[in-house]
Structures are given as C-alpha cells and as structure tokens.
Design an enzyme around this catalytic site. Structure first.
Site, PDB file in Angstrom:
ATOM      1  N   ASP A  30     -10.687  -7.764  -1.352  1.00 17.72           N
ATOM      2  CA  ASP A  30     -11.937  -7.044  -1.523  1.00 17.72           C
ATOM      3  C   ASP A  30     -12.816  -7.794  -2.514  1.00 17.72           C
ATOM      4  O   ASP A  30     -12.327  -8.516  -3.391  1.00 17.72           O
ATOM      5  CB  ASP A  30     -11.665  -5.625  -2.041  1.00 17.72           C
ATOM      6  CG  ASP A  30     -10.926  -4.785  -1.012  1.00 17.72           C
ATOM      7  OD1 ASP A  30     -11.029  -5.090   0.184  1.00 17.72           O
ATOM      8  OD2 ASP A  30     -10.235  -3.831  -1.419  1.00 17.72           O
ATOM      9  N   TYR A  95       0.207  -7.983  -6.819  1.00 18.67           N
ATOM     10  CA  TYR A  95      -1.011  -7.333  -7.299  1.00 18.67           C
ATOM     11  C   TYR A  95      -0.709  -6.481  -8.525  1.00 18.67           C
ATOM     12  O   TYR A  95       0.413  -6.026  -8.720  1.00 18.67           O
ATOM     13  CB  TYR A  95      -1.572  -6.387  -6.233  1.00 18.67           C
ATOM     14  CG  TYR A  95      -1.998  -7.033  -4.946  1.00 18.67           C
ATOM     15  CD1 TYR A  95      -3.325  -7.372  -4.715  1.00 18.67           C
ATOM     16  CD2 TYR A  95      -1.078  -7.277  -3.935  1.00 18.67           C
ATOM     17  CE1 TYR A  95      -3.728  -7.938  -3.520  1.00 18.67           C
ATOM     18  CE2 TYR A  95      -1.467  -7.852  -2.738  1.00 18.67           C
ATOM     19  CZ  TYR A  95      -2.789  -8.180  -2.536  1.00 18.67           C
ATOM     20  OH  TYR A  95      -3.170  -8.749  -1.354  1.00 18.67           O
ATOM     21  N   TYR A 168      -2.533  -3.553   3.088  1.00 20.45           N
ATOM     22  CA  TYR A 168      -3.681  -2.925   2.443  1.00 20.45           C
ATOM     23  C   TYR A 168      -3.169  -2.155   1.220  1.00 20.45           C
ATOM     24  O   TYR A 168      -2.617  -1.059   1.346  1.00 20.45           O
ATOM     25  CB  TYR A 168      -4.402  -1.986   3.406  1.00 20.45           C
ATOM     26  CG  TYR A 168      -5.100  -2.684   4.545  1.00 20.45           C
ATOM     27  CD1 TYR A 168      -6.272  -3.404   4.327  1.00 20.45           C
ATOM     28  CD2 TYR A 168      -4.603  -2.612   5.846  1.00 20.45           C
ATOM     29  CE1 TYR A 168      -6.931  -4.044   5.375  1.00 20.45           C
ATOM     30  CE2 TYR A 168      -5.246  -3.248   6.899  1.00 20.45           C
ATOM     31  CZ  TYR A 168      -6.403  -3.963   6.657  1.00 20.45           C
ATOM     32  OH  TYR A 168      -7.058  -4.591   7.695  1.00 20.45           O
TER      33      TYR A 168
END
Length: 208
Positions: A30, A95, A168
């Site tokens: 993103d 992440y 995602y």
C-alpha cells in the site's frame, strides 16, 4: 507528491541522458507502507540512454543525496532476465502492524489468538478496498509466524507477522467483513484496524 520510482529514476535519467524509466520492484505494498530492513530488490530500466557506461557508485550517491525519503544500496548493472526473475519472485515478507482495537483486549486472550494463527493457512477473498481494480477471487495464503505486544491500556498492539507473498495483511488483521478467514478480529471477537503497516524484511530469493 513523489513515488519511489521518480525519486530513484530522475537522477538516473540525468546521468544517462535517457528518455524515460521503468521501475521493476519485487512485490508491492500500500502507498502508506514503509519499506524498512534491507529494502526491496528492484531493477531500474532506463530507456534510450545516450550514455550506457556510467559510474554506478556515483549514481547511488546522487540518488541518496537528492532526497531523504528513500535510500538505495548495492546498485549494479542488470539485464532483462533479472527483470523477469524479480517480477516472478514469491518471497515471504515480514511486517510490523500497529493495531487499534474497538475495545480493550486482554494479553492472555491476544496471545492465545496469536499462537492459534501462527503456522496456519488462511482464505482471502479480494479485499473490498481493491475490488474496483482487481477481480473478486479467493486465494489461500500461509501465515508463517506471528507475535504480539499489547500496549498500555489494551487498546493497541504491535503485531509482527511473517507471511507468504500475496497475503493481504490488513485484512488478515481486520477480517474484511468475513472475507478473510480466520483473522485476528474474528478470533478475538473484537473489531480492529491497522493504524500503520511497515515491511520489516523481504526474503530475497533472487539474489541470496
């Protein structure tokens, strides 16, 4: 106002006299996600250069001194074959997500959920937020590792998540109205959202 491609590409065009550039990066995130750790492998393609032999180390210095938004390292000549390998690579990624809960959660409950989701496969429909530009498809992805640190007050937590390429992460956290199963929100029974998401590492299978 600027993209990573522009910040890297402009100095390269100036040095080579090229007409335009293309940035081929390993994976995508993103627009608000920071790329930390060792960075993202990429190939910068300069089209119709007037100078093909340049000082690569000078180009690296030029890019890094022209902005405080990006840093490049280890620049070297590349070729079309490497562009293909970069595009086809499916590296796992790690992440760090800052998550806000709708209501306070307990540390024991959060840890139980984290343990239950580590090393599992999840099913994800194309997220609602990107359905306007992508087909509505279902896919399975692996969540390889996950750990959590509950912050003071129990309304926020930091989650470290390592997952298969194409996962995602935001939807794995918030459940996306049941389109990602299982999810952090679904297991906790508490709605939540990702306030910030950073990439800590890309397992670069192309160059390692």
């Amino acid at each position: 106002q600027d993209s990573v491609e522009e910040l890297v590409g402009r100095p390269a065009l100036e040095m080579t006299g090229g007409k335009e550039h293309s940035f081929h990066g390993m994976g995508r995130e993103d627009i608000d996600a920071l790329m930390l750790g060792n960075g993202r492998p990429f190939v910068l393609e300069v089209k119709e250069p007037r100078r093909r032999s340049i000082d690569i180390s000078a180009l690296e210095t030029s890019i890094n001194s022209s902005t405080d938004k990006v840093r490049v390292s280890g620049l070297r000549p590349s070729d079309g074959g490497e562009v293909v390998r970069i595009k086809l690579a499916r590296p796992r990624k790690s992440y760090r997500a800052l998550v806000e809960f709708e209501s306070p959660v307990g540390e024991e409950n959060l840890n139980e959920v984290v343990v239950s989701l580590g090393g599992t496969r999840i099913r994800q429909q194309t997220p609602q937020r990107v359905m306007h530009r992508r087909s509505d498809l279902g896919r399975e992805r692996a969540v390889l590792e996950i750990s959590a640190r509950l912050l003071e007050g129990g309304r926020e937590a930091e989650l470290d998540i390592t997952a298969e390429a194409g996962t995602y992460i935001k939807e794995f956290v918030n459940g996306d109205d049941g389109r990602t199963v299982p999810s952090i929100a679904g297991k906790l029974g508490v709605a939540c959202r990702v306030k910030a998401l950073d990439v800590l590492n890309i397992a670069d299978e192309v160059t390692t």
